[in-house]
Design a protein around this motif. Sequence first.
Motif, PDB file in Angstrom:
ATOM      1  N   PRO A   7      32.668  64.653  49.910  1.00  0.00           N
ATOM      2  CA  PRO A   7      31.963  63.492  50.415  1.00  0.00           C
ATOM      3  C   PRO A   7      32.810  62.459  51.153  1.00  0.00           C
ATOM      4  CG  PRO A   7      31.187  64.009  48.236  1.00  0.00           C
ATOM      5  CD  PRO A   7      32.321  64.944  48.537  1.00  0.00           C
ATOM      6  N   SER A  42      28.753  59.007  52.499  1.00  0.00           N
ATOM      7  CA  SER A  42      27.953  59.936  51.697  1.00  0.00           C
ATOM      8  C   SER A  42      26.846  60.577  52.518  1.00  0.00           C
ATOM      9  CB  SER A  42      27.341  59.213  50.498  1.00  0.00           C
ATOM     10  OG  SER A  42      28.359  58.775  49.645  1.00  0.00           O
ATOM     11  N   GLU A  43      26.210  59.791  53.393  1.00  0.00           N
ATOM     12  CA  GLU A  43      25.145  60.323  54.237  1.00  0.00           C
ATOM     13  C   GLU A  43      25.676  61.406  55.176  1.00  0.00           C
ATOM     14  OE1 GLU A  43      22.436  58.855  58.008  1.00  0.00           O
ATOM     15  OE2 GLU A  43      23.262  57.338  56.661  1.00  0.00           O
TER      16      GLU A  43
END
Length: 136
Positions: A7, A42-43
């Motif tokens: 991530p 994270s996206e």
Amino acid sequence: PSYAVAPLKMATRARILALRVADGKWMFHTRAVQEVSAARASEVAARLTASAVGPEQYLPESAVAWGQKTVRSMTDMWAHWGVTPEGSLRRRAHAAGTWALERIHPEETTLSELPAVTSSVEVAYPARAGGGGGGG
């Protein structure tokens, strides 16, 4: 090898510094820096994980291993050619290849030094970069 995405390691921000050095001439410096927004990191990581398709997804394991071995072998060979005795055919081939790569204009390679995937881009330039007036 796995092509899964970690991530926070894969989410990088592209930082580009643009400096005007003469009329119509610019100098660029690029750098990949850690994404400051954990949510954005994270996206991006989630999207990369969902769309990650490495060669092991569609090639037999033996073909992937052969490709990796070939790349390692060619890299080692190129490095070895650079230290062979002066005047040898291999050293001349290495010098010619290095010369050709050095002819590539820096503006064409600036962005290629960034990671293939960035979560955001920041462009910085002096306030007077586009100004036409002189003085100082």
